[in-house]
Design a protein around this motif. Sequence first.
Motif, short mmCIF file in Angstrom:
data_model
loop_
_atom_site.label_atom_id
_atom_site.label_comp_id
_atom_site.label_asym_id
_atom_site.label_seq_id
_atom_site.Cartn_x
_atom_site.Cartn_y
_atom_site.Cartn_z
N LEU A 65 3.60 5.92 2.84
CA LEU A 65 3.64 7.36 3.14
C LEU A 65 3.37 7.62 4.62
CD1 LEU A 65 1.69 8.69 0.04
CD2 LEU A 65 4.11 9.07 0.53
N TYR A 66 2.36 6.97 5.16
CA TYR A 66 1.97 7.16 6.57
C TYR A 66 3.10 6.76 7.52
CZ TYR A 66 -0.52 6.19 10.94
OH TYR A 66 -0.91 6.14 12.25
N SER A 67 3.64 5.57 7.33
CA SER A 67 4.67 5.09 8.25
C SER A 67 5.96 5.90 8.12
CB SER A 67 4.93 3.59 8.03
OG SER A 67 5.32 3.34 6.69
N THR A 68 6.28 6.33 6.92
CA THR A 68 7.47 7.18 6.72
C THR A 68 7.26 8.53 7.40
OG1 THR A 68 7.95 6.07 4.63
CG2 THR A 68 8.99 8.22 4.99
N SER A 69 6.07 9.08 7.29
CA SER A 69 5.76 10.35 7.95
C SER A 69 5.89 10.22 9.46
CB SER A 69 4.35 10.80 7.56
OG SER A 69 4.02 11.99 8.23
N GLN A 77 0.82 -1.21 0.00
CA GLN A 77 0.00 0.00 0.00
C GLN A 77 0.85 1.26 0.00
OE1 GLN A 77 -3.40 -0.42 -0.33
NE2 GLN A 77 -2.67 -2.54 -0.49
N LEU A 78 0.65 2.11 -0.99
CA LEU A 78 1.31 3.41 -1.03
C LEU A 78 0.92 4.22 0.20
CD1 LEU A 78 2.91 5.70 -2.40
CD2 LEU A 78 0.80 6.29 -3.61
N CYS A 79 -0.35 4.17 0.59
CA CYS A 79 -0.81 4.96 1.74
C CYS A 79 -0.04 4.58 3.01
CB CYS A 79 -2.31 4.81 1.95
SG CYS A 79 -2.88 3.13 2.27
#
Length: 149
Positions: free
Chosen positions: A20-24, A15-17
């Motif tokens: 992005l979420y975990s990296t943020s 999942q791209l989402c």
Amino acid sequence: MSRTDACEELKLDNQLCFALYSTSLLMTKIYKPLLQAVGLTYPQYLAMLVLWEGDGITVGDLSGRLLTDPGSVTPLLKRLEGIGLITRTRSSSDERVVELHVTEAGWALRKQAEAFPLCIVEASGQSVEELLALKDQLVTLRSNFRNAL
């Protein structure tokens, strides 16, 4: 096929989402000790970045740059004012408009924050060029998502 056999498109790691979420989340954790040392939260830091670019902007301008609702930045701005980093004044031409100005203490804080980007580059394990290319891709993705709304 059992209920636990996930299709590839629905696996969390695909999942791209989530990427992005975990990296943020992890990036925010990298920033946390840097920001604690200067007495800011991450949202306050983002607001100060915008104000350092354009001292004297309005609350509406700031919320637009941060992609948030003006009402949601008001408590954050009150805290920044309370710790002496900014002032909020009503516009003389339209009292509904609140202008934001960086104080001397706010400008002094900017000097301390100048070391933050290098800390992020070092923590990333990537080159400045790689990070700039990634940022450009993310800005394009964000723009495409905004256009899809």
